[in-house]
Design a protein around this motif. Structure first.
Motif, PDB file in Angstrom:
ATOM      1  N   PRO A   1       0.812  -1.222   0.000  1.00  0.00           N
ATOM      2  CA  PRO A   1      -0.103  -0.011  -0.091  1.00  0.00           C
ATOM      3  C   PRO A   1       0.668   1.566  -0.070  1.00  0.00           C
TER       4      PRO A   1
ATOM      5  N   LYS B   1       2.187   2.048  -3.464  1.00  0.00           N
ATOM      6  CA  LYS B   1       1.110   2.549  -4.398  1.00  0.00           C
ATOM      7  C   LYS B   1       0.860   4.226  -4.228  1.00  0.00           C
ATOM      8  N   LYS B   2       1.369   4.683  -3.089  1.00  0.00           N
ATOM      9  CA  LYS B   2       1.409   5.960  -2.983  1.00  0.00           C
ATOM     10  C   LYS B   2       2.463   6.951  -3.882  1.00  0.00           C
TER      11      LYS B   2
ATOM     12  N   SER C   1       5.485   7.673  -1.729  1.00  0.00           N
ATOM     13  CA  SER C   1       6.282   6.356  -1.434  1.00  0.00           C
ATOM     14  C   SER C   1       7.568   6.441  -0.800  1.00  0.00           C
TER      15      SER C   1
ATOM     16  N   SER D   1      -4.080   0.867   0.829  1.00  0.00           N
ATOM     17  CA  SER D   1      -3.423   2.028   0.365  1.00  0.00           C
ATOM     18  C   SER D   1      -4.235   3.251   0.725  1.00  0.00           C
TER      19      SER D   1
END
Ligand SMILES: Cc1ncc(C[n+]2csc(CCOP(=O)(O)OP(=O)(O)O)c2C)c(N)n1
Length: 589
Positions: free
Chosen positions: A291, A294-295, A298, A585
């Motif tokens: 998760p 996916k940002k 990150s 996420s």
């Protein structure tokens, strides 16, 4: 016992006893008959008969895994030996002590057109910790030795005294070689290969009393090095990350677990195979990392989680994600603690503290008074994901993820679980610990021997064994069930998504041409007829309700092992998993 008249057979059996190799899996063959008969008639050995050498060797690996002792596999000459290779590669990388005993023809019979003959010496060279090709006895069938025009052992002019002297020298060398190889197996923790040349006649035996171990061997190497260097880093660090890979149960004792768990500077990330647990440890590595990955932010988040000291323990790590995160931290110090091999998995230049972890860590002591929020930082993230995970699982549609959720909740506490590659072990890591212990062939992550390993483990394990596998792994290793030792409490769950479901999960793989033919390898097989052929109870389900009912009865006592086949929708499994990680996420914002 019935002892072959061929002298080398006695040396082999004697040295196996000396080095406590008392379980032997035997594949049929005639060249190996002199050894087979010696082992099966000697009361000091437990022997098993399995036809398929590949399965036999993985079965041996399962025995070694549970017994925590070396196990031998004996096979005949020719291609029989090469079928052992997959298990040897697995044993090499997962560091199991397996002794391959291969019967061979005498050197002068190789490459001259004789049947069932290949170049056996050194076949496993790259994946074993030691090997030897024993010397042929000159007192056995001298006529055949002299007749062959390529050998240089003895000739027609050799006197009986000379032959006797040669024979004594050969036996001495063979014993030395056997001792070297078997002790290397203990020191370097891995498989070894002993090639044994045997001339005909092969079926002459004397009845003698069982011989006993001759001397207690030094089985481990003492550790003498001091690691003061590490101790000072340990005391000075405020951010210590432990990554624990594959470990047998109870390898870390409760005191050490509690010491690490209560040190605010210490974060422990571990996998299902590490067989450790504590509320302050993080068992779901991918559930935390994916998760974040996916940002958009990150990189910043991963930087904020960076340790100043990385400590690893145990064998292979399943999570690819933790590997890529740690490889991005280029100035972190990495130490590996343990008598197993230290691998530079994270490209940080690993330093090896070759000591048993419990005593070493106890000696260091904790530093729980030091101010640090490192553990809290990671635990907070893990907690967020846990809440999101629970929320998502309440509304799961029928899919692989759904099935694993239900399976994990159903497993009785005393079960040893054997996971197949690749998605079963990965799905398992998303859920709370189940059963008593977990194992998976992660040395090479192969799909060709998981069922055989599980069967081997089930035979010597004191508690019941549950194998959880995908369909390709199951059908690949179908000879595993051609095995008369399967105990009635053996349980196998086959998650059948009609092909290699893992390939649908891999990024971009689905878009490749002919994906279903060459990657997923779609099929419509079921285990129904195999179960019938091998005398196992069988049940197939295709829905949540069916699964619930079947799991309710699956672990109950029975006179035969059981297979539960769960058919899942291949077209939606990967979408459900993707939605799950997206949900996790987004929920942490
Ligand atoms: C001997 C061997 N051949 C090929 C592979 C590559 N491989 C990894 S996973 C996999 C598919 C496994 O399929 P299945 O058993 O159905 O499980 P799932 O797809 O659910 O992971 C393959 C072919 C491997 N790991 N080992």
């Amino acid at each position: 016992m019935n002892l072959s008249t061929i002298p080398v057979v006695r040396s082999v059996i004697q040295q196996l006893l000396n080095y406590e190799v008392c379980h032997v899996v035997i594949a049929p063959g005639s060249r190996s008959a002199p050894i087979t008969v010696g082992l099966t008639t000697h009361s000091g050995f437990t022997t098993y008969s399995i036809v398929d050498e590949r399965s036999a060797a993985f079965f041996a690996l399962g025995l070694a895994q549970q017994l925590q002792k070396p196990v031998a596999v004996l096979c005949t000459s020719g291609s029989a030996l090469i079928n052992i290779y997959p298990a040897i590669a697995e044993a090499y990388y997962s560091q199991y002590p397996i002794v391959v005993l291969s019967a061979d023809r005498p050197t002068y019979q190789i490459d001259i057109g004789n049947g069932q003959t290949i170049r056996q010496k050194g076949v496993f060279s790259k994946h074993i910790v030691s090997e030897t090709a024993l010397l042929q006895d000159v007192t056995h069938n001298q006529a055949a030795i002299i007749e062959s025009n390529t050998q240089m052992l003895i000739d027609s002019k050799s006197t009986p005294k000379e032959i006797e002297r040669s024979q004594q020298a050969i036996e001495k060398k063979n014993n030395t070689r056997l001792e070297e190889v078997l002790s290397q197996m203990y020191v370097h923790k891995g498989p070894v290969h002993i090639n044994i040349p045997l001339e005909e006649p092969l079926y002459d035996f004397d009845e003698v009393s069982d011989f006993t171990p001759q001397q207690q061997q030094q089985l481990t190497t003492p550790n003498t090095k001091q690691y003061k260097d590490f101790a000072s880093k340990w005391l000075a660090s405020k951010r210590i990350l432990f990554v624990v890979g594959t470990l047998p149960p109870n390898r870390l004792n409760e005191k050490i677990i509690s010491m690490l768990a209560n040190d605010p500077r210490v974060v422990v990330l571990h996998e299902i195979n590490s067989n450790i647990s504590h509320d302050n440890f993080i068992a779901h590595i991918d559930r935390v990392i994916i998760p974040i990955e996916k940002k958009k932010s990150s990189q910043d988040i991963f930087q904020s989680l960076c340790p100043d000291l990385l400590v690893t323990m145990g064998g292979m790590v399943v999570s690819k994600k933790i590997k890529s995160v740690l490889r991005s931290y280029n100035s972190v110090l990495h130490y590996h603690i343990g008598t197993d091999r230290a691998l530079d998995t994270y490209y940080l230049g690993v330093q090896h503290i070759e000591i048993e972890p419990n005593s070493f860590l106890r000696g260091l002591g904790s530093n729980s008074d030091t101010e640090s929020s490192y553990q809290q930082q990671w635990l907070q993230l893990a907690k967020q994901k846990e809440i999101a995970h629970q929320k998502f699982c309440r509304k799961l549609p029928f899919s692989d993820l759904y099935v694993f959720d239900k399976i994990m909740r159903s497993i009785p506490k005393n079960y040893n679980i054997q996971w197949a590659n690749s998605s079963p072990i990965r799905y398992a890591q998303l859920f709370a610990k189940a059963g008593a212990s977990s194992y998976c062939n992660r040395g090479t992550s192969g799909i060709e021997g998981s069922i055989s390993t599980a069967v081997g483990a089930s035979v010597v394990s004191e508690t019941p064994t549950l194998m959880i596998t995908g369909d390709l792994s199951f059908f690949y290793d179908s000879n595993a069930l051609w095995n008369k030792y399967i105990p009635p409490n053996f349980r196998l769950i086959l998650v059948n998504n009609g092909g290699g479901g893992i390939f649908r999960i891999l990024p971009n793989a689905k878009e490749t041409p002919d994906f279903e033919t060459y990657f997923e390898t779609k099929h419509r097989r079921t285990a129904k007829w195999m179960a019938k052929q091998y005398g196992l109870c069988y049940k197939r389900v295709r829905s949540g309700l069916g699964l619930r009912l079947a799991l309710g009865r699956f672990y109950s006592a029975s006179s035969r092992g059981k297979i539960l086949e769960i058919c899942t929708p291949s077209n939606t499994n990967d979408l459900v998993l993707q939605t799950y990680f997206d949900f996790l996420s987004n929920q942490s914002d």
